[in-house]
Design a protein around this motif. Sequence first.
Motif, mmCIF file in Angstrom:
data_model
loop_
_atom_site.group_PDB
_atom_site.id
_atom_site.type_symbol
_atom_site.label_atom_id
_atom_site.label_comp_id
_atom_site.label_asym_id
_atom_site.label_seq_id
_atom_site.Cartn_x
_atom_site.Cartn_y
_atom_site.Cartn_z
ATOM 1 N N SER A 81 -25.124 23.577 103.705
ATOM 2 C CA SER A 81 -26.122 24.101 102.785
ATOM 3 C C SER A 81 -26.019 23.396 101.435
ATOM 4 C CB SER A 81 -26.000 25.621 102.633
ATOM 5 O OG SER A 81 -24.724 25.983 102.172
ATOM 6 N N ARG A 136 -28.663 26.607 93.866
ATOM 7 C CA ARG A 136 -29.587 26.809 94.988
ATOM 8 C C ARG A 136 -30.925 27.335 94.497
ATOM 9 N NH1 ARG A 136 -26.081 29.113 99.943
ATOM 10 N NH2 ARG A 136 -24.256 27.856 99.547
ATOM 11 N N VAL A 138 -36.478 29.414 98.256
ATOM 12 C CA VAL A 138 -35.418 29.991 99.062
ATOM 13 C C VAL A 138 -36.004 30.338 100.420
ATOM 14 C CG1 VAL A 138 -33.769 31.877 99.246
ATOM 15 C CG2 VAL A 138 -34.310 30.918 97.004
ATOM 16 N N GLU A 139 -35.424 29.766 101.471
ATOM 17 C CA GLU A 139 -35.907 30.022 102.820
ATOM 18 C C GLU A 139 -34.750 30.481 103.694
ATOM 19 O OE1 GLU A 139 -37.803 26.495 104.254
ATOM 20 O OE2 GLU A 139 -38.963 26.259 102.416
ATOM 21 N N TYR A 196 -32.941 33.104 103.568
ATOM 22 C CA TYR A 196 -31.888 33.840 102.864
ATOM 23 C C TYR A 196 -32.145 35.323 103.091
ATOM 24 C CZ TYR A 196 -28.366 33.480 99.086
ATOM 25 O OH TYR A 196 -27.212 33.468 98.348
ATOM 26 N N THR A 226 -29.426 40.231 100.316
ATOM 27 C CA THR A 226 -28.476 39.332 99.668
ATOM 28 C C THR A 226 -29.131 38.607 98.505
ATOM 29 O OG1 THR A 226 -27.342 39.018 101.773
ATOM 30 C CG2 THR A 226 -26.878 37.402 100.052
ATOM 31 N N LEU A 227 -30.366 38.146 98.694
ATOM 32 C CA LEU A 227 -31.102 37.465 97.630
ATOM 33 C C LEU A 227 -31.314 38.386 96.435
ATOM 34 C CD1 LEU A 227 -32.656 34.990 96.594
ATOM 35 C CD2 LEU A 227 -34.674 35.908 97.746
ATOM 36 N N ASN A 274 -27.991 38.911 94.706
ATOM 37 C CA ASN A 274 -27.634 37.670 94.038
ATOM 38 C C ASN A 274 -28.399 37.510 92.723
ATOM 39 O OD1 ASN A 274 -28.242 34.728 93.430
ATOM 40 N ND2 ASN A 274 -26.615 34.482 94.949
#
Length: 190
Positions: free
Chosen positions: A125, A149, A156-157, A159, A163-164, A167
């Motif tokens: 990643s 990232r 963002v793909e 994810y 969690t996103l 984050n």
Amino acid sequence: MDQSETDPARSVGERAEFTDVGRCDTVHVDLVVPAYNEAGNLRRTIERTTRVLRERADGWTFGILLVVSDGSDDGTHLIAADLDEEFRVVSRLVRTERFGFGNALKDGLAHADGDVLIPFMADLSDDPADVPAMVDRLEAGYDVVYGSRFPDEGSVEGYPLLTLLYNRLCHNGVRLLSGLGHRAIPPPFT
């Protein structure tokens, strides 16, 4: 309990001696790669990373430290052992306790001996092609270089949504409290 209490051979803050990368004749870069249940990724990651870095390393050398948890149940430790034998630039640190990504990264950074230390994901990643650009920035005089990232022009793909959200909430909280203007704040892994 701080690290000096658990490991008397190494005290917290011992790495206070910094290398001025811009003044080195030859800079050595160590990628620190935590690997837990990465059997499906590890060989591809090492092959691609070593190929890219051999092509692009200009005036610097590199090594790859695989930080392997023996708690992996998919044979990661066996593949890491094979890669250690096959690739001269690969070494491994097998951990038998203090599991978790943050602890793996801290242990790897403590054991790596490069002038430049770069945490690197075992699942690719992180793009190995970004490493030379990071080293170039350090050689130009920057004290710290890190990737994100979440660049402004990025997306963002794949994810996980929860969690996103977690984050972004944590990162934005740190940004607000610290006054830092960066979109992504590297985590402290404490």
